[in-house]
Design a protein around this motif. Structure first.
Motif, short mmCIF file in Angstrom:
data_model
loop_
_atom_site.label_atom_id
_atom_site.label_comp_id
_atom_site.label_asym_id
_atom_site.label_seq_id
_atom_site.Cartn_x
_atom_site.Cartn_y
_atom_site.Cartn_z
N ARG A 82 0.82 -1.21 0.00
CA ARG A 82 0.00 0.00 0.00
C ARG A 82 0.86 1.27 0.00
NH1 ARG A 82 -2.84 -2.70 3.88
NH2 ARG A 82 -1.97 -1.41 5.51
N GLY A 83 1.98 1.23 0.67
CA GLY A 83 2.82 2.42 0.78
C GLY A 83 3.96 2.45 -0.22
N CYS A 84 4.97 1.65 0.01
CA CYS A 84 6.21 1.71 -0.78
C CYS A 84 6.03 1.29 -2.23
CB CYS A 84 7.29 0.86 -0.11
SG CYS A 84 7.76 1.44 1.53
N VAL A 85 5.34 0.19 -2.46
CA VAL A 85 5.20 -0.29 -3.83
C VAL A 85 4.29 0.64 -4.63
CG1 VAL A 85 4.50 -2.22 -5.32
CG2 VAL A 85 5.69 -2.68 -3.15
N ARG A 86 3.13 0.95 -4.10
CA ARG A 86 2.21 1.86 -4.80
C ARG A 86 2.84 3.24 -4.99
NH1 ARG A 86 -3.31 2.75 -2.03
NH2 ARG A 86 -3.39 0.52 -2.38
N GLY A 87 3.48 3.75 -3.94
CA GLY A 87 4.13 5.05 -4.03
C GLY A 87 5.27 5.08 -5.03
N SER A 88 6.00 3.97 -5.12
CA SER A 88 7.09 3.88 -6.11
C SER A 88 6.53 3.86 -7.52
CB SER A 88 7.93 2.63 -5.86
OG SER A 88 8.60 2.71 -4.61
N ARG A 89 5.43 3.17 -7.71
CA ARG A 89 4.79 3.14 -9.04
C ARG A 89 4.38 4.56 -9.43
NH1 ARG A 89 2.54 -0.65 -12.16
NH2 ARG A 89 2.47 -2.19 -10.49
N ARG A 102 16.44 8.43 -17.02
CA ARG A 102 17.00 7.25 -16.34
C ARG A 102 16.50 7.21 -14.91
NH1 ARG A 102 23.06 6.03 -17.12
NH2 ARG A 102 22.11 5.26 -19.02
N ILE A 103 16.07 6.02 -14.49
CA ILE A 103 15.65 5.80 -13.10
C ILE A 103 16.56 4.74 -12.50
CG2 ILE A 103 13.81 4.98 -11.57
CD1 ILE A 103 11.79 5.99 -13.67
N ILE A 104 17.09 5.05 -11.34
CA ILE A 104 17.93 4.10 -10.59
C ILE A 104 17.21 3.83 -9.27
CG2 ILE A 104 20.15 3.74 -9.46
CD1 ILE A 104 21.24 5.87 -11.54
N PHE A 105 16.97 2.57 -8.98
CA PHE A 105 16.29 2.18 -7.76
C PHE A 105 17.28 1.49 -6.83
CE2 PHE A 105 13.75 -1.30 -5.62
CZ PHE A 105 13.26 -0.49 -4.61
N VAL A 106 17.36 1.96 -5.60
CA VAL A 106 18.23 1.35 -4.60
C VAL A 106 17.45 0.21 -3.96
CG1 VAL A 106 19.53 1.71 -2.48
CG2 VAL A 106 19.43 3.54 -4.20
N SER A 107 17.84 -1.01 -4.27
CA SER A 107 17.15 -2.19 -3.76
C SER A 107 17.96 -2.85 -2.66
CB SER A 107 16.87 -3.16 -4.92
OG SER A 107 15.97 -4.17 -4.49
N TYR A 119 9.95 -7.39 3.38
CA TYR A 119 10.85 -6.36 2.87
C TYR A 119 11.43 -6.76 1.51
CZ TYR A 119 15.11 -3.47 2.75
OH TYR A 119 16.12 -2.61 2.38
N GLY A 120 11.97 -7.95 1.42
CA GLY A 120 12.55 -8.44 0.17
C GLY A 120 11.51 -8.57 -0.92
N ARG A 121 10.32 -9.07 -0.57
CA ARG A 121 9.27 -9.24 -1.57
C ARG A 121 8.78 -7.89 -2.11
NH1 ARG A 121 5.19 -13.47 1.01
NH2 ARG A 121 4.12 -13.13 -0.97
N ALA A 122 8.67 -6.89 -1.23
CA ALA A 122 8.23 -5.56 -1.67
C ALA A 122 9.30 -4.90 -2.53
CB ALA A 122 7.89 -4.69 -0.46
N LYS A 123 10.57 -5.02 -2.13
CA LYS A 123 11.65 -4.45 -2.95
C LYS A 123 11.68 -5.14 -4.32
CE LYS A 123 14.27 -1.49 -0.43
NZ LYS A 123 14.97 -0.30 -0.90
N LEU A 124 11.49 -6.44 -4.35
CA LEU A 124 11.45 -7.18 -5.62
C LEU A 124 10.30 -6.68 -6.50
CD1 LEU A 124 12.81 -9.45 -7.24
CD2 LEU A 124 11.22 -11.04 -6.14
N ALA A 125 9.17 -6.41 -5.88
CA ALA A 125 8.02 -5.89 -6.64
C ALA A 125 8.35 -4.54 -7.27
CB ALA A 125 6.79 -5.77 -5.73
N VAL A 126 9.05 -3.68 -6.54
CA VAL A 126 9.44 -2.37 -7.09
C VAL A 126 10.48 -2.56 -8.19
CG1 VAL A 126 10.43 -0.10 -6.59
CG2 VAL A 126 8.81 -1.13 -4.98
N GLU A 127 11.39 -3.50 -8.03
CA GLU A 127 12.35 -3.80 -9.11
C GLU A 127 11.60 -4.14 -10.39
OE1 GLU A 127 15.20 -6.83 -8.18
OE2 GLU A 127 15.92 -5.78 -6.41
N GLY A 128 10.51 -4.86 -10.26
CA GLY A 128 9.73 -5.27 -11.41
C GLY A 128 9.02 -4.13 -12.12
N LEU A 129 8.86 -3.03 -11.42
CA LEU A 129 8.18 -1.88 -12.04
C LEU A 129 9.08 -1.25 -13.09
CD1 LEU A 129 6.70 -0.19 -8.84
CD2 LEU A 129 5.50 -1.64 -10.48
#
Length: 129
Positions: A82-89, A102-107, A119-129
Motif C-alpha cells: 500500500r505504501g512503498c510499492v504503490r508510491g514507487s509506481r 533514467r531511473i535508478i532504484f536502490v534495492s 521487505y525483500g518481496r516488496a523491494k522485488l516488486a518495485v524492481e519489477g516496475l
C-alpha cells in the motif's frame, strides 16, 4: 565536466542515510534536487504524495531519478504494498511523464525470487516496475 552539462538528478530519501550519501557524492558533479518527506528538501515528497510531481520534475529539468526512499516503519507485506510499492509506481509514472531519462532504484540483496521476507518481496516488486 561542468555540473550544468551533466543535467539534473533528483534523489528520493535524501534525508535518510543512503540518500544523503548519494546526494553528497553527486554534489559538484551535477545539480541535485532532493525529495524528502521532512523539511529541507527541494521538493516535498512521500509515498503518499498527491502533488503534481511530474510538473515539479519537468520544471526543474530532471533527467535522472535515484529512488532511495523506503518506509522502514511498514512491516507487513500489505503495508509495504500500500505504501512503498504503490508510491514507487506513482513516482516512476510521474518521472516518465516528466521526461526523466533514467531511473535508478536502490534495492537490496534481500530481493530475490522466492524470498520470504516482506521487505525483500516488496523491494522485488518495485524492481519489477
Amino acid at each position: 565536466m561542468n555540473a550544468d552539462k551533466r543535467g539534473v538528478c533528483a534523489v528520493t530519501g535524501a534525508g535518510g542515510y543512503v540518500g544523503s550519501q548519494i546526494v553528497r557524492a553527486l554534489e559538484g558533479e551535477m545539480q541535485v534536487v532532493t525529495l524528502t518527506r521532512g523539511p529541507g528538501g527541494s521538493i516535498p515528497w512521500s509515498f503518499e504524495s498527491s502533488a503534481d510531481l511530474a510538473g515539479e520534475l519537468r520544471g526543474r529539468g530532471v533527467k535522472v531519478l535515484i529512488h532511495a526512499a523506503w518506509d522502514m516503519r511498514a512491516t507487513s507485506l500489505s503495508e509495504l504494498e500500500r505504501g512503498c510499492v504503490r508510491g514507487s509506481r506513482q513516482l516512476f509514472d510521474a518521472a516518465q511523464a516528466a521526461g526523466v531519462e533514467r531511473i535508478i532504484f536502490v534495492s537490496t540483496i534481500s530481493a530475490f525470487a522466492g524470498c520470504r521476507s516482506a521487505y525483500g518481496r516488496a523491494k522485488l516488486a518495485v524492481e519489477g516496475l
